[in-house]
Design an enzyme around this catalytic site. Structure first.
Site: not given
Length: 654
Positions: A348, A377, A395, A397, A399, A479, A525
């Site tokens: 992000c 991580r 991911q 992922d 945004h 969320k 996100h």
């Protein structure tokens, strides 16, 4: 007198000090029989607790969700008593309730063995049959230390010392046996019932510290009824068969090794599966108006300090200096003198940097920015679990940078896309949770109320029901969580959509509004699969390795019965590959039943079998994984059917 309010709104007066037991028994004998605890002003409590002031009471039934937690909590106490009766000298430590059960850690001269489980379970049943009541006492710190030290319970003494000054030390007795415990408990050990089972044994460091002694951890589970226990054990048995680690090895998909803990070594077949998943999601995102980007793996700590991750997430990040002395120099390789940098744990903040390049107008929004970002991580070694918990992940992922008035429409757009993806992946049972404002939060209540309403309205507009997860929102905004139920009834949290007002402000993500003023963008996100590694692991277990044909690493094996059919088999494989089918040739000098068994273990969905007759007539015998018998088809018909079934679902729709 005190006033007690009941769930139906009725209010009754009782003498101060009246217990919950007295209250429920006065209402109904049948209700009293079903009740094992109470909630007093929302706090789960012992029925024997005295009521000292006005408040609201709720009665907790054994069959309720709270009752199930108490059953498991009390079962852990029964387990500890049983162990100490059977194995004198064993020290007890802690025994919490966990998801789907409980465990208790013991210090014993030798580790427990699963062969000892029947004897322990038998002793637990005897203790439950005695029916000893749970009684609570409050001890001073000095008394607790003295009693546990005299019993040789060194770990309990350490726990007593760790309890903050001024906090009550509660002791719960069940007959002659007692334990240090915060409570609450049910009325007696008899309320535990007989639907319990010890499930496994493992080693565990005291308090999770590798410098401390190793303890024996006994895991167990318990339910309100035998029927529920049997269903759970059946599910666990099925889950063991579906374990993605076992199936992944059988199918030769991937492996792990100590030199790269938590990172996947994808084998050719596994990487085919991985690439099919990524290609599918990439197509869906492209058609949904996303633009794809790529951002750096390694960035300065200053960057993460600006985003706020350095202060809150640093222990989970892999940190390195940006200067490494020559290996020819004396001394350590890492000097520690360079500027600190970190491998990105999420994408992000980097996406904000791309957004910030150039001036954005309100007309440019929304911008849907996606990345198959490789993130790292620093998960604890003990938490690593195959593909489900890794240190390196990719991911799906993305945004979404938008205006506040676009939150609802963008949420609707995302939810519709997400449901379509899950349907293609074979998941029809989806539970949505709206996580709302926590006790500690950033921003104003007005903005939170607006954000929660926008998400809720978006879900209602898409026709999907949702649950409220009160107080479980992120610090910066509410969320959505999307939970999938798999083929054997397990629930997995996979997708998420998180509203974020904070990061755009911290990193200066602004756009020019219609009136020429600067506004901070809203950042959504979002992920559908989450990490590809975890979702692939989940898919392997959901399908027990028998992947849908469009995802299968090998879609068809062409196998021969006699060598005279080898040329026809080679020609057929070439033809299939020309159609984009992932086909393999098996012309080994082995019996066909051997070949069928081998490819079945590797979960190949289809086999085209050719003998002398099939080669001469231009036909093929089609065998499907998991089905008895075979079907003889012409080559053209078999190829057409295979090609149609192997087409990814999004391309069929297109």
């Amino acid at each position: 007198m005190i006033k007690v309010t009941f769930p139906d709104g009725a209010v009754r007066e009782y003498p101060r000090g009246t217990t919950g037991t007295t209250v429920v028994e006065a209402i109904s004998t049948s209700l009293a029989k079903k009740t094992v605890a109470m909630k007093w002003n929302g706090v789960l409590s012992d029925l024997s607790d005295p009521l000292e002031s006005d408040g609201r009471i709720e009665f907790v039934a054994r069959e309720s969700a709270d009752g199930l937690g108490l059953i498991r909590h009390d079962a852990a106490h029964v387990l500890a008593e049983a162990v100490q009766e059977l194995f004198p000298g064993t020290q007890v430590t802690i025994g919490p309730v966990i998801e789907n059960g409980f465990y208790y850690d013991f210090k014993r001269d030798e580790p427990f063995r699963e062969e000892e489980f029947p004897a322990i379970e038998k002793k637990m049943a005897e203790i439950i049959a005695r029916g000893a009541a749970f009684t609570k006492e409050v001890w001073s710190r000095e008394e607790a230390r003295r009693v546990f030290a005299a019993k040789g319970e060194d770990f309990k003494v350490e726990l007593v010392d760790a309890i903050p000054e001024g906090q009550d030390l509660k002791i719960y007795r069940q007959g002659q046996w007692f334990d240090l415990c915060r409570g609450p408990h049910m009325r007696s050990v008899k309320d535990v019932g007989t639907a319990f089972k010890l499930t496994k044994v493992a080693g565990a460091y005291w308090r999770g510290d590798s410098r401390n002694p190793v303890l024996s951890r006994l895991y167990g589970t318990a339910f309100a009824t035998q029927k529920e226990l049997d269903a759970y054990l059946l599910m666990m048995e099925e889950a063991e068969k579906r374990d993605h680690r076992k199936i992944g090895q059988e199918m030769d998909l991937y492996h792990f090794q100590p030199e790269a803990q938590g990172s996947v070594f994808w084998h050719p077949k596994g990487y085919v599966l991985y690439n099919q998943m990524e290609a599918y999601i990439r197509r869906r995102l492209t058609r949904s108006g996303y633009v794809e980007v790529k951002t750096p793996q390694l960035m300065s700590s200053k960057f993460w300090e600006m985003s706020g991750h350095w202060g809150k997430y640093r222990e989970n990040m892999f940190v390195v200096p940006d200067e490494v002395p020559s290996t020819e120099d004396a001394g350590p390789v890492f000097s520690g003198e360079g500027e600190l940098m970190a491998l990105k744990p999420m994408n992000c903040p980097a996406h904000v940097q791309i957004f910030n390049q150039g001036i954005k107008s309100y007309r440019d929004l929304p911008i849907r920015m996606a990345e198959f970002g490789c993130c790292h991580r620093n998960e604890a070694h003990g938490a690593l679990h195959g593909l489900m918990r890794v240190r390196q992940m990719t991911q799906d992922d993305a945004h979404i940078f938008c205006r506040e008035d676009q939150i609802q429409s963008e949420t609707e757009h995302f939810v519709n896309l997400l449901y379509s993806v899950y349907e293609h992946m074979g998941f029809a049972d989806v539970v949505i949770k709206l996580a709302t404002r926590p006790e500690k939060f950033g921003g104003t209540i007005e903005r939170w109320d607006m954000a929660e309403k926008a998400l809720g309205d978006a879900l209602l507009a898409t026709g999907h029901k949702f649950e409220i997860a009160a107080g479980e929102g992120a610090f910066y905004a509410p969320k959505l969580e999307f939970h999938l139920k798999d083929a054997i009834g397990r629930s997995w949290q996979v997708g998420t959509l998180q509203l974020d007002f904070v990061l755009p402000e911290r990193l200066g993500a602004t756009y020019v509004a219609e009136d020429g003023s600067r506004h901070f963008a809203v950042m959504l996100h979002r992920a559908i699969l989450g990490s590809l590694e975890r979702f692939i692991g989940m898919m392997i277990e959901n399908y027990a390795g028998k992947m849908p044909l469009w995802l299968a690493p090998t879609q068809v094996v062409v196998a021969t019965i006699v060598s005279e059919a080898d040329d026809a088999a080679r020609s057929l494989v070439s033809r299939l590959k020309a159609h984009g089918i992932r086909a393999e040739l098996d012309i080994r000098n082995e019996k066909i039943n051997y070949k069928v068994r081998e490819h079945s273990v590797q979960k190949v969905p289809l086999m085209f079998v050719l003998g002398r007759r099939e080669a001469e007539e231009g036909t093929v015998s089609v065998r499907r994984l998991g089905r008895e018998g075979q079907q003889v088809m012409t080559l053209d018909a078999a190829i057409a059917e295979l090609f149609a079934e192997a087409t990814p679902p999004d391309l069929k729709a297109a």
